[in-house]
Design a protein around this motif. Structure first.
Motif, PDB file in Angstrom:
ATOM      1  N   GLU A   1       0.829  -1.200   0.000  1.00 11.50           N
ATOM      2  CA  GLU A   1       0.000   0.000   0.000  1.00 11.50           C
ATOM      3  C   GLU A   1       0.869   1.257   0.000  1.00 11.50           C
ATOM      4  OE1 GLU A   1      -2.784  -0.207   3.202  1.00 11.50           O
ATOM      5  OE2 GLU A   1      -4.211  -1.382   2.022  1.00 11.50           O
ATOM      6  N   ALA A   2       1.969   1.199   0.763  1.00  5.68           N
ATOM      7  CA  ALA A   2       2.845   2.367   0.823  1.00  5.68           C
ATOM      8  C   ALA A   2       3.390   2.678  -0.562  1.00  5.68           C
ATOM      9  CB  ALA A   2       3.990   2.115   1.799  1.00  5.68           C
ATOM     10  N   ALA A   3       3.806   1.627  -1.269  1.00  7.13           N
ATOM     11  CA  ALA A   3       4.355   1.834  -2.608  1.00  7.13           C
ATOM     12  C   ALA A   3       3.295   2.430  -3.523  1.00  7.13           C
ATOM     13  CB  ALA A   3       4.861   0.511  -3.169  1.00  7.13           C
ATOM     14  N   GLN A   4       2.081   1.913  -3.388  1.00  5.22           N
ATOM     15  CA  GLN A   4       0.995   2.419  -4.221  1.00  5.22           C
ATOM     16  C   GLN A   4       0.728   3.885  -3.875  1.00  5.22           C
ATOM     17  OE1 GLN A   4      -2.632   0.267  -3.693  1.00  5.22           O
ATOM     18  NE2 GLN A   4      -3.474   0.955  -5.640  1.00  5.22           N
ATOM     19  N   ASP A   5       0.764   4.169  -2.602  1.00  9.60           N
ATOM     20  CA  ASP A   5       0.517   5.536  -2.137  1.00  9.60           C
ATOM     21  C   ASP A   5       1.561   6.501  -2.678  1.00  9.60           C
ATOM     22  OD1 ASP A   5      -1.059   7.250  -0.233  1.00  9.60           O
ATOM     23  OD2 ASP A   5       0.968   7.576   0.537  1.00  9.60           O
ATOM     24  N   LEU A   6       2.785   5.973  -2.841  1.00  8.00           N
ATOM     25  CA  LEU A   6       3.862   6.828  -3.326  1.00  8.00           C
ATOM     26  C   LEU A   6       3.872   6.911  -4.846  1.00  8.00           C
ATOM     27  CD1 LEU A   6       6.610   5.629  -0.868  1.00  8.00           C
ATOM     28  CD2 LEU A   6       5.520   7.860  -0.876  1.00  8.00           C
ATOM     29  N   GLY A   7       2.846   6.338  -5.472  1.00  9.57           N
ATOM     30  CA  GLY A   7       2.697   6.525  -6.906  1.00  9.57           C
ATOM     31  C   GLY A   7       3.103   5.358  -7.775  1.00  9.57           C
ATOM     32  N   ALA A   8       3.373   4.190  -7.157  1.00 10.09           N
ATOM     33  CA  ALA A   8       3.841   3.068  -7.958  1.00 10.09           C
ATOM     34  C   ALA A   8       2.677   2.355  -8.639  1.00 10.09           C
ATOM     35  CB  ALA A   8       4.601   2.082  -7.075  1.00 10.09           C
ATOM     36  N   SER A   9       2.913   1.909  -9.876  1.00  4.43           N
ATOM     37  CA  SER A   9       1.917   1.108 -10.576  1.00  4.43           C
ATOM     38  C   SER A   9       2.040  -0.338 -10.088  1.00  4.43           C
ATOM     39  CB  SER A   9       2.181   1.157 -12.072  1.00  4.43           C
ATOM     40  OG  SER A   9       3.425   0.537 -12.330  1.00  4.43           O
ATOM     41  N   ARG A  10       1.106  -1.189 -10.511  1.00  4.07           N
ATOM     42  CA  ARG A  10       1.140  -2.593 -10.088  1.00  4.07           C
ATOM     43  C   ARG A  10       2.479  -3.260 -10.407  1.00  4.07           C
ATOM     44  NH1 ARG A  10      -4.303  -4.526  -9.377  1.00  4.07           N
ATOM     45  NH2 ARG A  10      -5.581  -2.687  -9.640  1.00  4.07           N
ATOM     46  N   TRP A  11       2.948  -3.034 -11.646  1.00  8.87           N
ATOM     47  CA  TRP A  11       4.179  -3.708 -12.062  1.00  8.87           C
ATOM     48  C   TRP A  11       5.369  -3.213 -11.258  1.00  8.87           C
ATOM     49  CZ3 TRP A  11       3.757  -8.100 -14.088  1.00  8.87           C
ATOM     50  CH2 TRP A  11       2.674  -8.398 -14.938  1.00  8.87           C
ATOM     51  N   THR A  12       5.373  -1.904 -11.008  1.00 10.74           N
ATOM     52  CA  THR A  12       6.484  -1.362 -10.225  1.00 10.74           C
ATOM     53  C   THR A  12       6.475  -1.955  -8.825  1.00 10.74           C
ATOM     54  OG1 THR A  12       5.962   0.646 -11.391  1.00 10.74           O
ATOM     55  CG2 THR A  12       7.673   0.783  -9.723  1.00 10.74           C
ATOM     56  N   ILE A  13       5.279  -2.086  -8.242  1.00  6.80           N
ATOM     57  CA  ILE A  13       5.193  -2.658  -6.899  1.00  6.80           C
ATOM     58  C   ILE A  13       5.756  -4.074  -6.920  1.00  6.80           C
ATOM     59  CG2 ILE A  13       3.620  -3.488  -5.125  1.00  6.80           C
ATOM     60  CD1 ILE A  13       1.764  -1.178  -5.904  1.00  6.80           C
ATOM     61  N   LEU A  14       5.357  -4.819  -7.937  1.00  7.79           N
ATOM     62  CA  LEU A  14       5.816  -6.200  -8.048  1.00  7.79           C
ATOM     63  C   LEU A  14       7.336  -6.253  -8.141  1.00  7.79           C
ATOM     64  CD1 LEU A  14       4.256  -8.852  -8.181  1.00  7.79           C
ATOM     65  CD2 LEU A  14       4.669  -8.854 -10.633  1.00  7.79           C
ATOM     66  N   TRP A  15       7.861  -5.386  -8.983  1.00  4.81           N
ATOM     67  CA  TRP A  15       9.292  -5.431  -9.256  1.00  4.81           C
ATOM     68  C   TRP A  15      10.113  -4.817  -8.138  1.00  4.81           C
ATOM     69  CZ3 TRP A  15      12.694  -8.113 -11.445  1.00  4.81           C
ATOM     70  CH2 TRP A  15      13.957  -7.602 -11.746  1.00  4.81           C
ATOM     71  N   GLU A  16       9.611  -3.717  -7.549  1.00  2.00           N
ATOM     72  CA  GLU A  16      10.409  -2.966  -6.576  1.00  2.00           C
ATOM     73  C   GLU A  16      10.210  -3.453  -5.142  1.00  2.00           C
ATOM     74  OE1 GLU A  16      12.392  -0.145  -6.653  1.00  2.00           O
ATOM     75  OE2 GLU A  16      12.531   0.038  -8.817  1.00  2.00           O
ATOM     76  N   VAL A  17       9.024  -3.959  -4.840  1.00  2.41           N
ATOM     77  CA  VAL A  17       8.728  -4.299  -3.452  1.00  2.41           C
ATOM     78  C   VAL A  17       8.582  -5.809  -3.263  1.00  2.41           C
ATOM     79  CG1 VAL A  17       7.152  -3.933  -1.533  1.00  2.41           C
ATOM     80  CG2 VAL A  17       7.580  -2.085  -3.155  1.00  2.41           C
TER      81      VAL A  17
END
Lengths: 361, 294, 376
Positions: free
Chosen positions: B192-208
């Protein structure tokens, strides 16, 4: 093999840990290591009724497995073993896994077909001692779906005919090499006499088999796999055992076993007593017990294997007898190429050839 | 693998020999059943077959390298194992993610049970059921032909793809569970934090999600790679005519050639080379074994 | 501080989970640059409101406006709000720099600019030079500041904070309260802050919305809530209070006389208290005077004799617990100064307070709420 020795170790450890001295079983037991279909439940029950000895059976998938198991335990844990005769002398010379037979204790000796008895005793006499007597015999030949491939007679070469490329199956084991060798015109078993000749022949056969690999659907590994492939008509021709062919023929009359023109490959399975046998007397009792015509007949009916006992076919149902006679007219029996005892270099060369064939693309 | 927790408030103080008693079965298992036979095999791998009188002998090992057949089989086996590992990973990762992060309550339990259940059956039976599914006259072909998707049955068994399917299926659980474990431990608020900071689904998957799951992925890959490399049954039964696997070569040496010395040498080479692969894999992905084991 | 521009506005915001109404027709607006707190006991719906503003929950009905724009359908990653999570949710495998830079990277800010902005932001939150530290190397307060920096670097319209001090120990929490307020002052971003700790809310907020059971009970500045609580819940929840329970005896205009055991207390009747019903009386300890029996009573005060049961010296103030009658005690807080007389336990004293400082509420609202009044 590895599993076996581990299993034995497990037993040792458990026994040691618990500190329990295992008392000898009150009931006398006899341990057999043999092929599936060589012992029936009825035979075990009758034997126990007659002698009071309980029978335990371990089944094997091939001769090498039997030899490896006996080798791993020094022959201990088994009383009677039933290997094919061609492996026995070499295995005995290398590993000493069997003990000499006292033929005077085998009262049913006269029941055995004399030619078989003579051949086996000759092959397995080492330093004047006899190590095995025949139990069953059979052949490898071709199993054909006659609806798909109709010919007057069949050859090993028919397996590799490109007209039905992709509809054939064989093993990638020694019998396939031997069959193809005869098909190519080699006198395969004569070439056993020198390592050079044998190697040269095997190289040629291997090259041939590799060149025809594209036409083989798959190499079957178990009897059941061979049956499935033929029954489902995924393959139309197969190199296999006569027993497999007759088994299929009972349900699918158009699938038949044929002794090829070049001669079927004949094997004899034997009875031996393991070097580490604990119940030697029981072992002789068992050998005497099974070598009677009616028990041999019962065995052929149940397992589909031909017995070394004279007149066993007299106890067979008519339809089964007919199948066997169709596959083996008298001249075909004369034509059988019997597997000779193997010299020590053969194993290595044929294992390499098998690997080369399986690995080839 | 946290080791002994010294700081736990309630420390369990049994009688002094308790630890030793607890370890006895394990030690017996390791030494008598694993180390013992291996030492024996190790020794015979340095002896010439049928000529023990010649003493120390390296020929069994040299043969692996001098005979192109063997190392080619090994390389092929290793490639099969690597491909299978990636194939399994690509199937299990989304599944583990679904189980850990999306499935809820009874659903989740049911799905995990569905994954685990087949492993209560022996590998042989599982392999045979795959053969029934894939063969030319098998279930899949029957369905496809009945539906008119295929005009005639296609042989799906007895080729490399069948091996991949069989091997992947055989090792699925061992890939799924470690990944499920790490993903289950991933705090949802990180996503959720990543999403809140503007990440898309793929970015969340890849970065988090992916970096967090790496220890589980590595553990799963090591287990599956080793299991696959050492598998005998599946490639032999499903692979058909082209499937010579290194384990089968070892089997052949032991059983067909009666050459235990050569077989042992091949066995140790398999152990050594697979260890090397795992080491290289860890190096390559920058993971540490201690972290992965944890 | 408050300007006419409104950054966040919610209207009739309602959220139902099945049959349960977590948030019930809530409306409020937060002016630009202010520090707005949602205060309430756990389960009152304040977190759900925050999650609807940040976009993680969709309102069942009602609207959320950010910077004047209705954002109901916009996902969290495209709203100009940022949320500081209760557990902070820092990325444990990334460095401080990467944590703070995370949002900027998502916006494809050029590398050089990222470096510059992260550096500046870390300086601002008092963590200069911390770029390459790993998260596990930081103390609780430092993590806190990284979490806030990670949001503020994106220059959000509103920063939402979900009980961010909850995980810290008491001392650090006291410190961080002031830090946060100062920070908010410096950056001038609108903060919406969630807490169940009235002390935090009182210290930091420009405006506080007190919530109970999914509804807002009262909105106002801290002093307003403290001095004129709208309901017994607010009176009990906000600040320290003496609470006495009794029954209305008589009423004249806004004044009521309430019988509390053997005592009779005069106070201001609050809306909702009607007729001769049960009443809850709240008196702030600071508003109670204490003196010896002979001391004069200020004009208009009501006085009661009593016995000192406890005296706690706390440096700047002294607390006394005075027993007025069996089972009826009152807490008194007096500033500590040289001219103030000190009392000891068992002293006979007199306490007095004005009826204007005595709030009398109906007992209905508090009903089943259990809370420890007078502890925080």
């Amino acid at each position: 093999m590895k599993k076996r020795s581990r299993g034995i170790l497990v037993c040792f450890v458990l026994v040691g840990l618990l500190g329990i001295a295992v008392p000898a079983f009150a009931a006398e037991t006899l341990s057999l290591i043999t092929w599936e279909g060589y012992v029936t439940d009825k035979m075990i029950a009758d034997f126990e009724k007659e002698t009071g000895i309980k029978v335990e059976v371990t089944y094997i998938a091939n001769n090498d497995e039997l030899i490896s198991k006996l080798r791993a335990t020094g022959g201990e844990g088994y009383d009677v073993a039933q290997p094919s005769v061609d492996n026995t002398p070499e295995a005995q010379r290398n590993f000493g896994i069997y003990q000499p037979l006292d033929l005077s204790k085998i009262k049913t000796m006269d029941n055995i077909i004399p030619s078989l008895a003579k051949a086996v005793i000759e092959m397995t006499t080492i330093d004047g001692k006899v190590y095995s007597i025949p139990y069953t015999w059979g052949t490898s030949g071709v199993i054909v779906n006659t609806n798909k491939i109709k010919k007057d007679s069949y050859s090993y070469m028919d397996i590799y005919d490109e007209k039905w490329c992709g509809r054939a199956t064989t093993r990638f084991r020694w019998p396939t090499f031997a069959g193809a060798g005869y098909g190519l015109g080699w006198d395969v078993f004569r070439n056993f006499k020198s390592e050079f000749l044998f190697k040269n022949m095997m190289d040629n056969i291997t090259d041939f088999l590799i060149s025809k690999k594209k036409c083989i659907k798959t190499y079957w590994t178990t009897r059941q796999e061979n049956i499935d492939l033929m029954a489902k008509e995924e393959t139309w021709i197969s190199q296999g055992w006569d027993g497999t062919g007759w088994f299929l023929g009972k349900k699918y009359p158009h699938i038949k076993f044929f002794a090829p023109e070049e001669g079927a490959l004949g094997w004899i399975d034997t009875s031996c007593i393991s070097a580490g046998a604990e119940n030697i007397e029981g072992a002789y009792k068992w050998i005497n017990f099974v070598m009677t015509p009616e028990r041999a007949g019962h065995l052929i009916e149940q397992g589909g294997f031909l017995s070394a006992v004279k007149g066993a076919t007299g106890y067979l149902p008519a339809d089964q007898k007919k199948l066997i006679e169709e596959s083996f007219p008298p001249e075909a029996i004369d034509n059988i190429n019997w597997y000779p005892a193997i010299p020590d270099y053969v194993n290595t060369i044929r294992a390499e050839a098998e690997e080369k064939l399986k690995a080839a693309r | 693998m946290g080791g002994i927790q010294n700081n736990s408030k309630k420390s369990f103080k049994p009688f002094p020999w308790f630890r030793v008693v607890c370890l006895i079965p394990l030690l017996v298992w390791i030494f008598v059943l694993l180390v013992g036979p291996h030492v024996q095999l190790f020794v015979i791998s340095f002896i010439k077959n049928r000529h023990p009188e010649e003493g120390f002998y390296l020929g069994n090992y040299i043969r692996f390298f001098s005979e192109p057949l063997y190392w080619r089989i090994f390389v092929r086996t290793a490639i099969y194992a690597i491909v299978t590992t990636f194939f399994t990973l690509s199937i299990c990762y989304p599944a583990a993610f679904f189980l850990a992060k999306m499935a809820k309550g009874r659903w989740k339990l049911g799905l995990i049970l569905l994954v685990v259940l087949p492993f209560w059956i022996s590998e042989l039976v599982r392999t045979y059921s795959w053969m029934i599914m894939l063969r030319e006259t098998g279930v899949i072909n029957w369905i496809m032909v009945s539906l008119g998707v295929f005009s005639k049955p296609i042989e799906m068994l007895y080729n490399d793809y069948a091996i991949f399917v069989g091997l992947s299926y055989a090792s699925m659980l061992y890939m799924l569970l470690p990944i499920y474990g790490v993903l289950d431990g991933l705090d949802d608020t990180l996503i959720e934090a990543a999403q809140d900071l503007g990440a898309s689904r793929w970015t969340i998957l890849w970065e988090v999600v992916w970096p967090h799951s790496l220890p589980g992925v590595t553990a799963g890959c090591i287990i599956v790679f080793m299991l696959t490399l050492g598998n005998y049954l599946t490639p032999t039964l499903m692979g058909g005519k082209n499937s010579l696997y290194f384990t089968e070569t070892i089997y052949n040496q032991f059983i067909v050639s009666w050459n235990w010395n050569q077989g042992s040498a091949f066995g140790f080479l398999l152990l050594l080379l697979s260890g090397l692969f795992v080491w290289l894999g860890l190096k390559f992905t920058g993971q540490k074994l201690t972290e992965v084991v944890r | 501080m408050a300007t006419s521009e409104i950054d966040v506005q919610v209207e009739n915001l309602t959220k139902k989970f099945g049959d349960f109404t977590a948030v019930d027709k809530v409306s409020f607006s937060v002016p630009r640059g202010s520090f707005f707190s949602l205060l309430g006991p756990s389960g009152c719906g304040k977190t759900t409101i925050l999650r609807m503003i940040s976009g993680f929950e969709t309102p069942t009905y009602g609207d959320v406006y950010i910077g004047g724009e209705r954002v109901n359908e916009i996902p969290p990653n495209r709203r100009r709000t940022n949320l500081v999570f209760q557990n902070l949710a820092l990325f444990p495998l990334k460095s401080v720099f990467e944590n703070v830079a995370f949002g900027l990277r998502r916006r494809n800010v050029p590398r050089g600019e990222i470096r510059e902005r992260v550096q500046k932001m870390l300086e601002r939150v008092g963590l200069p030079g911390f770029e390459n530290k790993a998260i596990h190397q930081l103390s609780g307060g430092q993590k806190q500041r990284v979490a806030i920096a990670r949001c503020l670097v994106l220059e959000p319209t509103v920063l939402l904070l979900d009980e961010p001090l909850g995980a810290l120990d008491l001392k650090l929490r006291e410190h961080m309260k002031l830090e946060l307020k100062k920070l908010q002052h410096r950056v001038g971003t609108t903060f919406i802050y969630i807490t169940h700790d009235q002390g935090e809310a009182m210290t930091m907020s420009d405006q506080i919305a007190v919530m109970l059971r999914g509804r807002i009970v009262q909105i106002g500045a801290p002093e307003g809530l403290y001095n004129s609580p709208a309901t017994s819940f607010v009176a009990a929840f906000v600040g320290d209070s003496n609470r006495l329970q009794g029954r209305v005896l008589s009423r004249h205009n806004k004044r009521v006389n309430v019988g509390v055991g053997p005592l009779e207390v005069e106070g201001v009747s609050q809306p909702g208290l009607e007729g001769e019903s049960d009443a809850l009386i709240f008196v702030r300890p600071q508003n109670v005077l204490i003196g010896s029996e002979a001391d004069p009573i200020p004009e208009g005060y009501q006085a009661f004799p009593g016995l000192v049961r406890e005296g706690i010296f706390e440096g700047a103030v002294s607390n006394y617990i005075v027993e007025l009658a069996e089972g009826y005690q009152i807490k008194v807080v007096v500033p500590q100064a040289s001219h103030v007389k000190a009392f000891s336990v068992e002293d006979r004293v007199q306490v007095a307070w004005s009826p204007d400082d005595t709030f009398c509420f109906s007992t209905e609202e508090l009903g089943d709420i259990t809370m420890s009044v007078g502890q925080e």
